[in-house]
Design a protein around this motif. Structure first.
Motif, mmCIF file in Angstrom:
data_model
loop_
_atom_site.group_PDB
_atom_site.id
_atom_site.type_symbol
_atom_site.label_atom_id
_atom_site.label_comp_id
_atom_site.label_asym_id
_atom_site.label_seq_id
_atom_site.Cartn_x
_atom_site.Cartn_y
_atom_site.Cartn_z
ATOM 1 N N UNK A 143 7.087 -7.870 -3.857
ATOM 2 C CA UNK A 143 6.095 -6.763 -4.505
ATOM 3 C C UNK A 143 6.410 -6.355 -5.896
ATOM 4 N N UNK A 144 7.351 -6.931 -6.348
ATOM 5 C CA UNK A 144 8.185 -6.486 -7.955
ATOM 6 C C UNK A 144 8.800 -7.731 -8.889
ATOM 7 N N UNK A 145 8.336 -8.400 -10.076
ATOM 8 C CA UNK A 145 8.108 -9.086 -11.021
ATOM 9 C C UNK A 145 10.037 -9.618 -11.218
ATOM 10 N N UNK B 53 -1.345 -7.519 -15.613
ATOM 11 C CA UNK B 53 -0.389 -6.862 -16.505
ATOM 12 C C UNK B 53 -0.527 -8.886 -17.124
ATOM 13 N N UNK C 294 0.188 -8.749 -20.791
ATOM 14 C CA UNK C 294 1.502 -9.195 -21.706
ATOM 15 C C UNK C 294 1.668 -10.086 -22.405
ATOM 16 N N UNK D 64 4.159 -2.200 -6.936
ATOM 17 C CA UNK D 64 4.399 -2.915 -8.193
ATOM 18 C C UNK D 64 4.761 -1.692 -9.047
ATOM 19 N N UNK D 65 4.997 -2.143 -10.040
ATOM 20 C CA UNK D 65 5.275 -0.886 -11.028
ATOM 21 C C UNK D 65 4.994 -1.528 -12.960
ATOM 22 N N UNK D 66 3.941 -1.564 -13.078
ATOM 23 C CA UNK D 66 3.760 -2.363 -14.335
ATOM 24 C C UNK D 66 4.272 -1.573 -15.538
ATOM 25 N N UNK E 202 7.534 -3.814 -16.218
ATOM 26 C CA UNK E 202 6.939 -5.500 -16.355
ATOM 27 C C UNK E 202 6.529 -4.896 -17.944
ATOM 28 N N UNK E 203 6.093 -4.249 -18.505
ATOM 29 C CA UNK E 203 6.366 -3.851 -19.499
ATOM 30 C C UNK E 203 7.857 -3.818 -20.715
#
Ligand code: MN
Ligand code: MN
Lengths: 238, 228, 228, 238, 228, 228, 228, 228
Positions: free
Chosen positions: A120-122, A186, A190, B1-3, B6-7
Motif C-alpha cells: 500500500x505504499x509508493x 495524491x 504531486x 498508505x501515507x500521503x 509521497x509528498x
C-alpha cells in the motif's frame, strides 16, 4: 595540372579515410542502440507480464499472486535490466535514453504496482536504484534510473490502478478501491507540480490528460456503487 | 498508505529537476548566441552569390568563427557542472551547431576546394576535449546543409563568368555523395538530408550539362564543338 | 539603387525590434511566475475533490491570490514602458491569466455559491487601472475552465455524502450557461470552450438524475419514492 | 430558504447585468473588428490592382503605366487606409493587428513595388508613415504602420519582383533584371538578420522560404539567358 | 486567327462569373441570417430541459418559425433569378437548413409526440413550390439531429418526475430508427448521422431501464415488482 | 400518433432515394465511358509528339469526338428525367468533361491554330440545349489543361525540324494568358490551373529564344502552313 | 532490339490484369451481396431488443444463414479459378465476413447460451474446405463485434423482466474475455476490438449488481431456461 | 455450457497465431537482407552516371544478382511451409522486390538496350516455380522505377560526349510508355508510378531537343543544319 592532381588525390583519400571512420563509429553505435532497444523491448514485455499477474489478484488468492509477481519482477531485474546496465556507460546513458526509456517506464510501472498491492505504499526511486546497484560492475559508475523515466512510469501506473480499482469494486472491496482513489489523487496532484520542471514534457502532458481521466473514472466508479453496492458488500460479508 | 512520504519524495524530485532546469536555461542562452553568430556569418557568406570578391567575403566570415569558438567554450564550461549529461541537453544546441558546421565547412571549401573533416571542424570550434566534442551526426548533417548551397553557387558563378565552376563542384559533390553512401544511416533527419543531397547533385549535373552543351567550358573541352 | 541605404534602414529596424524583444523576455519571465503560482494554487484547490474540509482548503488557496496580485503589478509596471502595446504582448500572459481567473472564480464559488464578476476578479488581481486591465474574453474563458471542474466536484461531493450538491451546481451551471448564450461569440477558443460547457451541464444533469432516481436527495424529495 | 432566496435573486440579476455588459462590449468590439477586416480586404483588393497595373510595364509604356499606378496607390491611401486610421485608436492598434495586417502588408507590397519601378529604390517605412500623418485627426495619436507589417509586406514584394524580372528578361532588358536580382538579394540578406527579432516569426519564416525560391528563380533565369540571350538583346537594340 | 473574338469571349465570361459570384454572396448572406434565427430558436427550445412549462417555451420558439419562413422566401426569390441552379448553390444553405429542420421537428414532437412529415416541414418553412423545395436528405439529416436532443430531454424529464417520458420517447425513437433502416443510405453525412441515432436509442433504453428497475413508472407497471 | 404515416413517408423516401441513386449510377456509368473515350482520344493525340504526320493523327482523334458526342447525348437524355438537377450530379462528370474539352480544344488548335470557343466546343459535344450546357468553368479548366500540353509539343516539333512552331505557340499562349487575366477567378482548381499556365508560357518562351539565337527560324519549313 | 516482343509481353499483361480485375469485380459483387444479406439479418436480430418473442426472431434470422451460405459457396467457386490467391483478395470480403460471423455467433448464443466455435461457424457458412476457410482473425473479430451487442441486450431484457439474463451474460463474457487474454494479439484492429470488450464487461457487471441489489434475481422467470 | 471447449479452442488459436507471427518475422528478416543487397547493387550501378567504363560497373553489379537469387530462394523455402499464403505475406517483400527488379532491368538495359521481360526477370531471381513467382504488378512497378533513372543518365551521358544516347533512350521510353498505356491500371501505386513516367519521357525529349538544336547528334543528322 601536375600540381593539382596530388592534392586532389590526398584530399580524396582523406575524405575516404574520414568517412571510413565515421562509418565504423556509426555502425558500432547503431549496433549498441539496437541492443538497447531490444533489451528495452524485452523489459517491456516481461514487465507487462508482471502487471498482468498482479491483476489476477482477488480476495482469495492475494498471497500467492503477489508471491509469483515478486518472483517475476526479480527475474526482469536480474535478466533484462542487467543487460541495460552493461550497455549504458558514460554519455550513452542520456544519449540512448529514447532507446531504453519505454522499457524502463514499464518496469517502473510494474515495480510500483506490485509494491502498492503488497504494502500500500509508493515505491521510491531510491529504493529501485538501490536494487540495481549489485548489477553494476563495481569499478564503473553504477546505472541509476533517472527521475524523468521514473515519473513517466508513475504516470502510467495510474491506468493500472484504475483497472485494479474496477476489479476491487466488482468484488465489493470498496475500501480498497477508496484507498486506491486517494493514492492516485495524491500522485496526480504531486505530478502537476513537478511537470513544469521536467525535460521535454509534452509526453508527460499527454499522460497527465489520460491520468485525469483515470482518476475521474475511479471516482465515478466509487460514486456509482455508493452507497448501494456498499450495502450489498456488507450483506455478502455477513 | 501515507500521503506525507509521497509528498516528501516529490519535494526531492522537484528540487533536482529545478536545478537541471536552471542549467538548461543557461545552455539555451548560449545556444541562442551561437545561433545569432551563425546567422551573422551566414548573412556574410551569402555574398559569395553576389560575385563579391571571394577573399574579402571569406575574411569577414572567418571573424565569426572566433566568436563561435568563444561561445562553445562557454557551453563546455557549463556542461562541466553536470558530467555525463552532454546528450541530455544536446537538443538545445543541436540545430545551431549543424548550421555552424555547415558554414565553417562551406567557408573552408570556398578557400581550398576540400572538405573540412570532423576532427578539423572540431578543432576550429575549439572542441575535441573528451567531455565536449562535436557529435559526428551533427557534423554530417552540417555537411549536407553545406551541399544545399552549392547548386545556387554554381548558377551564380557561371553567370559571373566562371565556366569551370560546375565541373569542380560536380567532382566534389560526386565524391562527397559516394562517401556518404558508405554510411549506414538510420531513418532520421540525417538520412533525409542526405537523400536531399541527391537533388543538389542532379541540379549541379544539369548546370554542368547546360554549360557544356552551350560550349561554355573555360578551356574549350575539345569533345564539345563550340557554337555561337 | 543603393545597398547602403537599405542596410541603414534595416539597422534601425533591428535595434527597434531588439528593444521590444527584451521587453517581451521580461514579460515572459513574469508570466512564467504567474503560471507557477497558479499551478500551486490549482494543486491546493484540487483537495476539494478529496473531501478535505473546504474552509481549510480555501484558506491556503487564498494566500496564492496575494502572490498573483504582486505578479500582475510587476507586469503592469513593465507595460508602462510601452504604452498602448498591451495587446502586442497579450499572448504571453493570456493562457496563464485564464487559468488564474478560473481558480479565483472557483474559489469564490466554493465560498459563496456565486459567480465572481469581471470587475471583482480584476480587483482581486489588483488590476483595473485604465492601462492594464483584465481582458473580458480572458475572464470569460477562465469561467469556462472553472465550469469544467464542476462535474468532478459534484461526483466527489455526492460520494462524500452531500446529496444536495448536484442540485445546487445544476442551478448555477444552468444559469451560467444561459448567460453565456447571450454572448455573440466568434468562432474561436472561447466559443469552443463554451461549447464544452454544454458537456459539463449534461454531466451534472446526469449525476443529479442518478442521485434522484436512487432517492438520495437530502431532504427526501417527496415526488421520488425512496427505494432500498 | 427565506434568507437564501433573496441572495440568489440578487446574484442572478448581478450575473445577468454583468453578462449584459459583456455582451454589449463584445458586440461593439466585434463590429469594430468586422469594419477593420472589411477595410483590410478593400485595401488588399485595391493594392493588388496597383500591383497588377505595375506589371503591365514594358519598355514602351513605362511612364503612363507608372503614372496610373501612382494615382491608384494614392486612391488606396486616401480612401481605404484612412478608414483604418479612423478605427485604430489606443490599444486597438495592436489588438486588431491580425484583422488589418493582411491589408497593410499588401499595401506595403504595392507601395514598395511602385517605388522600385519608379526610382529603383526601397521605399522606407518612415516615408510611408509620413504620408499617413495627414489622414489622422490631429488631436489624436497618429496611426503609424508597424515594423512587423512593413517587413512582412517586404517579404511578399520579392515574389512580385520575381515576376517583374521574368517580364524584363522576356523583353531583353537584362540589366534591369540584374538590378532586380541585386535588390532582392540584399533584401533577403537583411531580412535573415532581422527575422529572429520579430514577434511571432513563424509567418515570416514561411515567407523567407518562398523568398529564397524567388531569389533562386531570378538567378536561374539570369543564368538561363546568359550569355546567349544577351547577344540577341544587343542585336535587337542595334 | 482573330484575337478579338477570344477577347470578346473572355469579356463575356468575366461578366457571367461576376454575376454568379454576386448571386452566391447574396445567398450566403441569407444563409447567415437563417443560421442566426435558428440559433435563437435553439436557445429558446433549450429551456425544455429545465422543466419550464412546455407550452410557454414552445410558444416563444414558434415565433422564430415565422422569421425562418420569411428568410426562405427571400432565398427562393433569389434563386428564381437563376432557374435550374438550386443544386449549384445548395451547399451554401445546406447545414443551416438541417439545423432549422431539426428544431421545427423537435418543436412539433414536443407539442404532439408525432414526427413532423417532410411535406409539413416544407409547408412550415413556406417551401414546396416546384422550384424551391426542401431536399429530402436535408430533412432526414435534420431529423437525426433532432434525435440527438432526446436522451438529454429524457434524463431531465425523469429528474423532474415525469417517469412516463422514457417509454414514450423510446417508442418514438424505435419506430423512427426502424423507419430509417428501410432506407438504403449512401456512405455520406446522412449515413453517419443515422449511425449516431443508435446511441440515442441505447441511451434512452438505459434511462427506461433505470426507471423500470426502480419501479418508478408512472402507472405502476404491474410486471415489475416494487421492492424496498 | 399514427405510425403508419411515418412508415408510409419513409417508404416514399426509400423509393425516391433509390430512384436518384439509380440515376446517379447511370450517370456514373456514362461518365466512365466518357473518361474511357477521352483516354483513347488522348492516347491517339499523343502521337503528335512523335512526328507522326499530323493530319493522319487528327483524323483518327476526330473519330472519338463523335463517340463523345453520343455519350453526352446519353447524359443529356438521363438528365431530362430530373429537370433542374444538373448541378446536383455535376460532380460525376466534371473532371471527365474537362479532359474531353482539353482534347477537343487541342485538336482544333492543331488543325487551325485558333482557340475553339465555348459555344463551338458545346456544339462539337452536341450540347448547348437550354437544359444541358457546358459549364463555363469546366470549359476554362479544359483550356488550361490544353495549355499544359503545348511546351512538350513545341520541344518535339523543334526536334522534328519545325522551327516556326515556337513563335506560333508563343503568340497563342500569350494571347490566351492575357485573356484569362481579365477574369476574376474564385474557383480554387481553376485558379490553380490558370496559375500553372504561366510556366507553360515561360517554357515556350525559352524554346522560342533558343531557336531564334540559332537563326533557325525563317527558312520556312514548307510542310507547316504559316498562320497569322 | 525487338519491339514486338515488348508489345507481346504487355499484351499478355493486359489480359492477365484484366482477368484478375474481372475476378476482383466478381468477388466484390458477391461481397456486396454478403454485406446486404448480413444487414438484413442484423435488422431482424435487432428485434430481440424489443422484447419480441425470441424463437420467432431467431427463426427469421436463421433463414439468412442459408442465404449467406449460398453466397460463400459462390465466393469459394470464384476463388477456385485462382488457386493460392485467397489472401490476395481477402480484403474484399474481410469486414463483411466479420459482420456475418458476429451475427451467426450472436444467434447461436441466443439459442444455446454457448459460443459457436470456429469450426462450427465455418460449417454454418459452408466453408472449411482446404482451399477456402474462415480466417481465424476474422472469426475472432466477429466474436468481438458480437460482444458489443450484449450490454444493450441485457439492459433491454431486464426492462422486459428477465432478471436472470445479466448473470448469464456476465458469466459468458467473463469466460470469453479470459480466453481472449490468452492470445498474443498482433493485429491492430483485432487488438482494439478486444480492448473494447472490457467496456462491455463493465456495463454488464453494472446491470448485474443493479439487479442483485434489488433482489430481482432468483424468482426464476420460467420462460427463460437457466443454463450453466 | 462447456467452458473447457472454449479454452481449448483459444489454446489452439494461440499456437496458430504464434506460428504465423514467427513465420512473418522470418520473412521480414529475409526481406531486410534483400533490401540491403539491392541497396548495395544500386550504389554500384550509380557509377554509370560518372562516366566510369560501363562494362566494369555492370560486372560488379551482376555479382549482387546472385546474392539476391540466394535470398529469394530462402524466401521461397519459407513460404513452402505455408502453402497458399503467398499473398498473405506479400506486403513484407513487395517494395524490396520492386527495387530489385528496377535494378536488374536497368542493368540489362545498359547491357543490351532491351527491356528485360517478366519471365527473364523471374529467371534471374531464380523464381518462376508455380508456387513462388514474381507478381506482375511488382515487375511493372520496378520497370517504372527504372525509367526514373533514365533522365539523369541521359544528361550525364551527353555531358560526357555521348550525343546519341538521348535518341536511343527516347525511343526506348516512348515504346515502353506506349506499351504501358495498353494496360488498364487500377488507381493504385502502379498507376501513380506510371503517371510519373510521363515526366521522364518529357525530360528525355528536352535533352534530345537540346542536342539536336545544337547539331550535336553523333552522326550529324542531316535534317538539322549545324550553325555557328
Ligand atoms: Mn500500463
Ligand atoms: Mn503578392
Amino acid at each position: 595540372t601536375s600540381t593539382k592532381k596530388p592534392r586532389t588525390m590526398t584530399t580524396v583519400s582523406a575524405m575516404k579515410d574520414g568517412f571510413a571512420n565515421y562509418t565504423d563509429y556509426l555502425n558500432q553505435f547503431n549496433d549498441k542502440r539496437e541492443r538497447v532497444v531490444k533489451a528495452s523491448r524485452d523489459i517491456t514485455i516481461n514487465s507487462k507480464k508482471v502487471i498482468f499477474q498482479v491483476h489476477r489478484i482477488s480476495k482469495s488468492n492475494r498471497e500467492e499472486v503477489l508471491e509469483k509477481a515478486e518472483k517475476d519482477l526479480a527475474a526482469v531485474t536480474s535478466q533484462y535490466i542487467s543487460r541495460l546496465v552493461k550497455e549504458l556507460q558514460g554519455t550513452d546513458f542520456w544519449r540512448l535514453r529514447r532507446a531504453y526509456s519505454p522499457g524502463v517506464q514499464e518496469y517502473i510501472e510494474a515495480a510500483t504496482l506490485y509494491k502498492f498491492c503488497k504494502s500500500g505504499t509508493l515505491l521510491d526511486l531510491a529504493e529501485i536504484n538501490a536494487t540495481l546497484l549489485p548489477l553494476s560492475d563495481p569499478s564503473l559508475e553504477p546505472l541509476q534510473i533517472n527521475v524523468l523515466d521514473y515519473l513517466l512510469g508513475l504516470a502510467d501506473l495510474t491506468g493500472e490502478l484504475m483497472r485494479l480499482a474496477m476489479g476491487r469494486i466488482s468484488e465489493g472491496e470498496l475500501e480498497y478501491a477508496e484507498n486506491i482513489c486517494r493514492f492516485v489523487r495524491d500522485i496526480y496532484r504531486e505530478l502537476t507540480l513537478v511537470i513544469p520542471h521536467m525535460d521535454e514534457n509534452s509526453e508527460m502532458k499527454k499522460k497527465m490528460d489520460v491520468m485525469l481521466q483515470s482518476v475521474v473514472k475511479i471516482e465515478t466508479a466509487c460514486f456509482g456503487v455508493h452507497p448501494l453496492i456498499y450495502k450489498i458488500s456488507l450483506r455478502r460479508r455477513a | 498508505y501515507s500521503s506525507s512520504s509521497v509528498e516528501k519524495q516529490f519535494e526531492g524530485f522537484r528540487s533536482t529537476l529545478e536545478d537541471s532546469g536552471k542549467l538548461r536555461e543557461r545552455i539555451k542562452a548560449v545556444a541562442g548566441e551561437i545561433e545569432s553568430a551563425a546567422r551573422f556569418m551566414h548573412s556574410g557568406l551569402l555574398l559569395v552569390h553576389q560575385s563579391r570578391p571571394v577573399p574579402e567575403v571569406l575574411e569577414r566570415a572567418k571573424g565569426q568563427i572566433e566568436v563561435l569558438k568563444g561561445l562553445y567554450s562557454n557551453l563546455a564550461e557549463i556542461l562541466k557542472e553536470c558530467p555525463g549529461q552532454y546528450y541530455r541537453f544536446h537538443g538545445e544546441w543541436r540545430s545551431e551547431t549543424q548550421t555552424a558546421v555547415s558554414l565553417i565547412v562551406l567557408l573552408h571549401w570556398l578557400e581550398t576546394g576540400d572538405l573540412l573533416m570532423h576532427k578539423e571542424t572540431e578543432a576550429k570550434l575549439g572542441l575535441g576535449s573528451s567531455e565536449f566534442g562535436l557529435d559526428i551526426e551533427d557534423y554530417l548533417t552540417g555537411v549536407c546543409f553545406m551541399s544545399n548551397e552549392l547548386p545556387r553557387y554554381v548558377v551564380n558563378q557561371v553567370t559571373a563568368g566562371d565556366y569551370d565552376c560546375p565541373r569542380k563542384v560536380l567532382n566534389f559533390l560526386t565524391e562527397l555523395h559516394a562517401a556518404f553512401r558508405m554510411l549506414n544511416l538510420r531513418n532520421d533527419l540525417l538520412r533525409r538530408k542526405f537523400d536531399g543531397m541527391k537533388y543538389d547533385l542532379r541540379k549541379v549535373e544539369e548546370v554542368y550539362y547546360d554549360v557544356k552543351i552551350r560550349g561554355l567550358t573555360a578551356n574549350g573541352d575539345p569533345g564539345v564543338p563550340r557554337i555561337v
